[in-house]
Design a protein around this motif. Structure first.
Motif, mmCIF file in Angstrom:
data_model
loop_
_atom_site.group_PDB
_atom_site.id
_atom_site.type_symbol
_atom_site.label_atom_id
_atom_site.label_comp_id
_atom_site.label_asym_id
_atom_site.label_seq_id
_atom_site.Cartn_x
_atom_site.Cartn_y
_atom_site.Cartn_z
ATOM 1 N N GLY A 64 0.706 -1.614 -0.279
ATOM 2 C CA GLY A 64 0.152 -0.087 -0.400
ATOM 3 C C GLY A 64 0.600 1.321 0.344
ATOM 4 O O GLY A 64 2.070 0.955 -0.046
ATOM 5 N N ARG A 65 0.136 2.403 0.595
ATOM 6 C CA ARG A 65 0.562 3.386 -0.031
ATOM 7 C C ARG A 65 -0.126 4.613 1.565
ATOM 8 O O ARG A 65 -1.005 4.179 1.287
ATOM 9 C CB ARG A 65 0.479 4.281 -1.033
ATOM 10 N N GLY A 66 1.178 4.801 1.680
ATOM 11 C CA GLY A 66 1.114 5.805 3.202
ATOM 12 C C GLY A 66 0.095 7.262 3.629
ATOM 13 O O GLY A 66 0.006 7.728 1.788
ATOM 14 N N GLU A 67 -0.300 7.429 4.294
ATOM 15 C CA GLU A 67 -0.398 9.023 4.008
ATOM 16 C C GLU A 67 0.080 10.529 3.576
ATOM 17 O O GLU A 67 1.686 9.931 3.353
ATOM 18 C CB GLU A 67 -1.717 9.643 5.264
ATOM 19 N N LYS A 68 -0.343 10.653 2.240
ATOM 20 C CA LYS A 68 0.131 12.196 1.559
ATOM 21 C C LYS A 68 0.443 12.552 3.197
ATOM 22 O O LYS A 68 -0.019 13.368 4.014
ATOM 23 C CB LYS A 68 -0.565 12.755 1.049
ATOM 24 N N ARG A 81 7.502 30.481 -3.238
ATOM 25 C CA ARG A 81 7.014 29.159 -2.068
ATOM 26 C C ARG A 81 6.776 28.164 -3.168
ATOM 27 O O ARG A 81 6.527 28.254 -3.945
ATOM 28 C CB ARG A 81 5.555 30.006 -2.055
ATOM 29 N N ARG A 82 6.863 26.993 -2.273
ATOM 30 C CA ARG A 82 6.322 25.983 -3.336
ATOM 31 C C ARG A 82 5.730 24.973 -2.384
ATOM 32 O O ARG A 82 6.056 24.652 -1.179
ATOM 33 C CB ARG A 82 7.983 24.616 -3.361
ATOM 34 N N ARG A 83 5.474 23.872 -2.697
ATOM 35 C CA ARG A 83 4.984 22.523 -2.013
ATOM 36 C C ARG A 83 4.343 21.532 -2.917
ATOM 37 O O ARG A 83 3.878 22.131 -3.654
ATOM 38 C CB ARG A 83 2.941 23.767 -1.520
ATOM 39 N N THR A 84 4.845 20.440 -2.105
ATOM 40 C CA THR A 84 4.919 19.695 -2.455
ATOM 41 C C THR A 84 4.702 18.158 -1.784
ATOM 42 O O THR A 84 4.600 18.250 -0.824
ATOM 43 C CB THR A 84 6.611 18.778 -3.757
ATOM 44 N N GLY A 85 3.681 17.258 -2.375
ATOM 45 C CA GLY A 85 3.595 16.236 -1.666
ATOM 46 C C GLY A 85 4.082 14.909 -1.862
ATOM 47 O O GLY A 85 4.930 14.999 -2.714
ATOM 48 N N HIS A 86 3.983 13.973 -0.997
ATOM 49 C CA HIS A 86 4.419 12.516 -0.976
ATOM 50 C C HIS A 86 4.052 11.491 -0.363
ATOM 51 O O HIS A 86 3.729 11.760 0.350
ATOM 52 C CB HIS A 86 6.362 12.213 -0.536
ATOM 53 N N ARG A 87 4.092 10.401 -1.288
ATOM 54 C CA ARG A 87 3.351 9.206 -0.109
ATOM 55 C C ARG A 87 4.253 8.480 -0.199
ATOM 56 O O ARG A 87 4.793 7.629 -1.511
ATOM 57 C CB ARG A 87 2.115 8.818 -0.903
ATOM 58 N N GLN A 88 4.892 7.660 0.772
ATOM 59 C CA GLN A 88 5.841 6.798 0.892
ATOM 60 C C GLN A 88 4.829 5.072 0.708
ATOM 61 O O GLN A 88 3.554 4.902 1.251
ATOM 62 C CB GLN A 88 6.171 6.511 1.641
#
Length: 100
Positions: A64-68, A81-88
């Motif tokens: 599966g994939r964890g929470e963002k 300003r930058r905002r990026t997301g990641h799901r492990q």
């Protein structure tokens, strides 16, 4: 009895029946895996070469994939300003036994 196993550059304390999430591993749900413990504890403690006599048996439960999580970058004075997301990605495994 418990054991400390190493997977994905991290160490986890496990005992029989535990379900843990580790870094993504190869294999389908239901596949069996074996880990060599770093340390085995309980009535007697074994580590190093003595812990090499033991084997931690596990079974893959799911992938599966964890929470963002969001990563924000900011530099004052230059309107940056930058905002990026990641799901492990992870693999959930169930510890089925610790054998000598």
């Amino acid at each position: 009895m418990f054991a400390i196993i190493k997977s994905g550059g991290k160490q986890y304390r496990v005992s029989e029946g535990d379900v843990i999430r580790v870094e993504s591993l190869q294999g389908e749900a239901g596949d069996k895996m074996d880990f060599t413990p770093v340390l085995v504890g309980g009535e007697q403690t074994a580590y190093g070469d003595d812990a090499g006599r033991y084997t931690v048996n596990a079974e893959v439960v799911e992938h599966g994939r964890g929470e963002k999580i969001y990563v924000r970058k900011y530099k004052s004075g230059v309107q940056f300003r930058r905002r990026t997301g990641h799901r492990q990605s992870y693999t959930a495994i169930r510890i089925t036994g610790i054998t000598a």
